[in-house]
Design a protein around this motif. Structure first.
Motif, PDB file in Angstrom:
ATOM      1  N   VAL A 238      -7.327   8.356  -6.084  1.00 20.03           N
ATOM      2  CA  VAL A 238      -8.312   7.488  -5.669  1.00 20.03           C
ATOM      3  C   VAL A 238      -8.161   6.055  -4.929  1.00 20.03           C
ATOM      4  O   VAL A 238      -8.553   5.439  -4.457  1.00 20.03           O
ATOM      5  N   TYR A 239      -6.431   5.983  -5.255  1.00 20.01           N
ATOM      6  CA  TYR A 239      -5.987   4.479  -4.946  1.00 20.01           C
ATOM      7  C   TYR A 239      -6.053   4.610  -4.054  1.00 20.01           C
ATOM      8  O   TYR A 239      -6.266   3.945  -2.669  1.00 20.01           O
ATOM      9  N   LEU A 240      -5.551   5.942  -3.471  1.00 10.58           N
ATOM     10  CA  LEU A 240      -4.920   5.995  -1.643  1.00 10.58           C
ATOM     11  C   LEU A 240      -6.918   5.977  -1.443  1.00 10.58           C
ATOM     12  O   LEU A 240      -7.055   5.443   0.068  1.00 10.58           O
ATOM     13  N   CYS A 241      -7.974   5.918  -1.424  1.00 13.09           N
ATOM     14  CA  CYS A 241      -9.091   6.058  -1.461  1.00 13.09           C
ATOM     15  C   CYS A 241     -10.226   4.871  -1.007  1.00 13.09           C
ATOM     16  O   CYS A 241     -10.966   4.476  -0.295  1.00 13.09           O
ATOM     17  N   SER A 242      -9.420   4.154  -1.799  1.00 14.44           N
ATOM     18  CA  SER A 242      -9.696   1.893  -1.620  1.00 14.44           C
ATOM     19  C   SER A 242      -9.475   1.407  -0.701  1.00 14.44           C
ATOM     20  O   SER A 242      -8.585   1.782   0.013  1.00 14.44           O
ATOM     21  N   GLU A 243     -10.344   0.272  -0.806  1.00 12.84           N
ATOM     22  CA  GLU A 243      -9.943  -0.580   0.282  1.00 12.84           C
ATOM     23  C   GLU A 243      -8.421  -1.072  -0.588  1.00 12.84           C
ATOM     24  O   GLU A 243      -7.220  -1.176   0.725  1.00 12.84           O
ATOM     25  N   GLN A 244      -8.180  -1.334  -1.733  1.00 13.19           N
ATOM     26  CA  GLN A 244      -6.861  -1.900  -2.287  1.00 13.19           C
ATOM     27  C   GLN A 244      -5.647  -1.146  -0.794  1.00 13.19           C
ATOM     28  O   GLN A 244      -4.411  -1.629  -1.209  1.00 13.19           O
ATOM     29  N   ALA A 245      -5.305   0.120  -0.555  1.00 13.52           N
ATOM     30  CA  ALA A 245      -4.631   0.848  -0.345  1.00 13.52           C
ATOM     31  C   ALA A 245      -5.009   0.810   1.971  1.00 13.52           C
ATOM     32  O   ALA A 245      -4.699   1.816   2.304  1.00 13.52           O
ATOM     33  N   SER A 246      -5.399   0.159   1.988  1.00 12.17           N
ATOM     34  CA  SER A 246      -5.713   0.033   3.729  1.00 12.17           C
ATOM     35  C   SER A 246      -4.797  -0.419   4.415  1.00 12.17           C
ATOM     36  O   SER A 246      -4.874   0.401   5.412  1.00 12.17           O
ATOM     37  N   GLY A 247      -3.578  -0.467   3.720  1.00 12.52           N
ATOM     38  CA  GLY A 247      -2.755  -0.426   4.864  1.00 12.52           C
ATOM     39  C   GLY A 247      -1.897   0.432   4.871  1.00 12.52           C
ATOM     40  O   GLY A 247      -0.362   0.825   5.736  1.00 12.52           O
ATOM     41  N   THR A 248      -2.151   1.807   3.631  1.00 12.77           N
ATOM     42  CA  THR A 248      -1.298   2.818   3.452  1.00 12.77           C
ATOM     43  C   THR A 248      -1.970   3.883   4.190  1.00 12.77           C
ATOM     44  O   THR A 248      -3.130   4.900   4.441  1.00 12.77           O
ATOM     45  N   THR A 249      -1.213   4.314   5.342  1.00 12.38           N
ATOM     46  CA  THR A 249      -1.131   5.526   6.167  1.00 12.38           C
ATOM     47  C   THR A 249      -0.491   6.399   7.321  1.00 12.38           C
ATOM     48  O   THR A 249       0.601   5.900   6.864  1.00 12.38           O
ATOM     49  N   GLY A 250      -0.533   7.685   7.428  1.00 13.76           N
ATOM     50  CA  GLY A 250       0.920   8.997   7.538  1.00 13.76           C
ATOM     51  C   GLY A 250       1.840   8.463   7.030  1.00 13.76           C
ATOM     52  O   GLY A 250       2.782   8.997   6.904  1.00 13.76           O
ATOM     53  N   ALA A 251       1.123   8.038   5.389  1.00 12.92           N
ATOM     54  CA  ALA A 251       2.719   8.473   4.173  1.00 12.92           C
ATOM     55  C   ALA A 251       2.303  10.303   3.633  1.00 12.92           C
ATOM     56  O   ALA A 251       1.567  10.802   3.337  1.00 12.92           O
ATOM     57  N   ALA A 252       3.404   9.807   2.585  1.00 16.29           N
ATOM     58  CA  ALA A 252       3.646  11.258   1.947  1.00 16.29           C
ATOM     59  C   ALA A 252       4.253  10.415   0.604  1.00 16.29           C
ATOM     60  O   ALA A 252       5.433  10.211   0.290  1.00 16.29           O
ATOM     61  N   LEU A 253       2.552  10.455  -0.050  1.00 12.16           N
ATOM     62  CA  LEU A 253       2.820  10.039  -1.748  1.00 12.16           C
ATOM     63  C   LEU A 253       3.329  10.654  -2.212  1.00 12.16           C
ATOM     64  O   LEU A 253       2.736  11.847  -2.761  1.00 12.16           O
ATOM     65  N   ARG A 254       3.937  11.136  -3.288  1.00 12.00           N
ATOM     66  CA  ARG A 254       4.767  11.562  -4.873  1.00 12.00           C
ATOM     67  C   ARG A 254       4.391  10.668  -5.990  1.00 12.00           C
ATOM     68  O   ARG A 254       4.527   9.934  -6.105  1.00 12.00           O
ATOM     69  N   VAL A 255       4.321  12.556  -5.903  1.00 10.48           N
ATOM     70  CA  VAL A 255       4.270  12.194  -7.947  1.00 10.48           C
ATOM     71  C   VAL A 255       4.273  13.379  -8.921  1.00 10.48           C
ATOM     72  O   VAL A 255       3.280  14.546  -9.345  1.00 10.48           O
ATOM     73  N   ASP A 256       5.212  13.508  -8.593  1.00 11.01           N
ATOM     74  CA  ASP A 256       6.158  14.318  -9.091  1.00 11.01           C
ATOM     75  C   ASP A 256       7.370  15.050  -9.939  1.00 11.01           C
ATOM     76  O   ASP A 256       7.794  15.255 -10.188  1.00 11.01           O
ATOM     77  N   GLY A 257       7.002  13.444 -10.747  1.00 11.37           N
ATOM     78  CA  GLY A 257       7.608  13.274 -12.340  1.00 11.37           C
ATOM     79  C   GLY A 257       9.100  13.549 -11.706  1.00 11.37           C
ATOM     80  O   GLY A 257      10.081  13.627 -12.550  1.00 11.37           O
ATOM     81  N   GLY A 258       9.714  12.633 -10.112  1.00 14.31           N
ATOM     82  CA  GLY A 258      10.656  12.521 -10.366  1.00 14.31           C
ATOM     83  C   GLY A 258      11.500  13.755 -10.278  1.00 14.31           C
ATOM     84  O   GLY A 258      12.747  14.006  -9.958  1.00 14.31           O
ATOM     85  N   VAL A 259      11.034  14.890  -9.568  1.00 14.48           N
ATOM     86  CA  VAL A 259      11.400  16.180  -9.061  1.00 14.48           C
ATOM     87  C   VAL A 259      12.463  16.399  -8.113  1.00 14.48           C
ATOM     88  O   VAL A 259      13.763  16.403  -8.122  1.00 14.48           O
ATOM     89  N   LEU A 260      11.804  15.486  -6.925  1.00 12.60           N
ATOM     90  CA  LEU A 260      12.251  15.625  -6.316  1.00 12.60           C
ATOM     91  C   LEU A 260      13.695  14.415  -5.730  1.00 12.60           C
ATOM     92  O   LEU A 260      13.567  13.231  -6.129  1.00 12.60           O
ATOM     93  N   ARG A 261      14.948  14.551  -5.358  1.00 17.53           N
ATOM     94  CA  ARG A 261      15.852  13.936  -5.535  1.00 17.53           C
ATOM     95  C   ARG A 261      16.178  13.225  -4.220  1.00 17.53           C
ATOM     96  O   ARG A 261      17.684  13.011  -3.880  1.00 17.53           O
ATOM     97  N   GLN A 262      14.923  12.214  -4.259  1.00 19.95           N
ATOM     98  CA  GLN A 262      15.222  11.262  -2.831  1.00 19.95           C
ATOM     99  C   GLN A 262      14.460  10.068  -2.881  1.00 19.95           C
ATOM    100  O   GLN A 262      13.562  10.082  -4.079  1.00 19.95           O
ATOM    101  N   ILE A 263      15.345   8.826  -2.506  1.00 21.80           N
ATOM    102  CA  ILE A 263      14.387   7.433  -2.984  1.00 21.80           C
ATOM    103  C   ILE A 263      13.711   7.024  -1.605  1.00 21.80           C
ATOM    104  O   ILE A 263      12.997   6.188  -1.224  1.00 21.80           O
ATOM    105  N   ALA A 264      12.818   7.820  -0.385  1.00 26.94           N
ATOM    106  CA  ALA A 264      12.222   7.644   0.201  1.00 26.94           C
ATOM    107  C   ALA A 264      11.412   9.116   1.034  1.00 26.94           C
ATOM    108  O   ALA A 264      11.787  10.698   0.578  1.00 26.94           O
TER     109      ALA A 264
END
Length: 264
Positions: A238-264
């Motif tokens: 929902v955030y990604l679909c909002s005007e507040q997220a207008s600067g975010t594109t081409g991105a892969a955003l994680r909601v993985d609970g920290g499973v992936l051991r990477q910082i970027a």
């Protein structure tokens, strides 16, 4: 932060249950008109009744269609109408050893998990770019960068979604249309919950114990140490679909609970 999507129309594929259902409800809560989708007319109708009961003032419609086929995708797109927001969520997973996977297993999963999003994005992108605003979100998975050996075919489809979302984002650079992907981790969605229920029944343990065993053995890097909820995934979308997220594109955003051991 108050997210207001009034005046926006969202299409959410695979939205009669699980993550898709939570996303549809989240978008409706934010004021968007929402079109839901499922394979069966009965499930679509039941979901419509339930969501309309939750949000009586919301504009909620829905249509059944099999988006794993070109015909089904065309039929759904024609009935669903135009969209400012497209959530490519529909998909499935079936744990199966690599050597047991037949050609048809790979092809069927690719048609549903990948080509459904390709077809829907191809349909809606021209009108989004013409208006100068639009948002496309692919629901990928932490299994994209960390392919699980028990679901290599699934990991392949989720990796493909990352390539498509980034490539499409670059193709519409500067148009006002954003395209990104969200990577959930282990989530209490219908598919994984059913798997955990079956595991619990087979092993004579509770579902909570089955989930903890899964995290300890299959996803030991989890920092959350629990499954995420479908609402937690929906909040990011929902955030990604909002005007507040207008600067975010081409991105892969994680909601993985920290499973992936990477910082970027």
């Amino acid at each position: 932060m108050k997210i207001d999507l009034k005046g926006k129309r969202a299409v959410v594929t695979g939205s009669t249950a699980g993550i898709g259902r939570a996303i549809a409800e989240g978008l409706a809560r934010a004021g968007a008109a929402v079109v839901i989708n499922g394979r069966g007319e009965e499930r679509v109708s039941a979901t419509l009744r339930n969501i309309r009961a939750l949000f009586p003032a919301a504009d909620i419609t829905g249509f059944s269609a099999d988006l794993a086929t070109a015909e089904g995708a065309d039929d759904f797109a024609a009935r669903a109408g135009d969209a400012d927001i497209l959530i490519n969520n529909v998909g499935t997973a079936k744990p199966k050893a690599f050597l047991e996977l037949a050609d048809s297993d790979w092809q069927d999963l690719f048609e549903l998990n990948v080509m459904s999003g390709v077809r829907m994005t191809r349909h809606h992108l021209p009108s989004m770019t013409k208006r100068g605003w639009g948002c496309v979100v692919f629901i990928s998975s932490e299994s994209a960068p960390a392919v699980p050996q028990e679901m290599i075919d699934y990991g392949m489809t989720k990796t493909a979604q990352l390539a498509i979302s980034r490539g499409v984002a670059e193709s519409v650079a500067g148009t006002g249309v954003t395209v990104s992907a969200v990577l959930p981790g282990p989530t209490n969605s219908k598919i994984l919950s059913n798997w955990m229920k079956a595991t619990a029944a087979a092993e004579g343990i509770t579902q909570d114990e089955a989930e903890q065993n899964f995290l300890n053995t299959m996803r030991p890097t989890s920092l959350l140490k629990r499954f995420t909820t479908t609402d937690e995934i929906a909040n990011m979308v929902v955030y990604l679909c909002s005007e507040q997220a207008s600067g975010t594109t081409g991105a892969a955003l994680r909601v993985d609970g920290g499973v992936l051991r990477q910082i970027a």
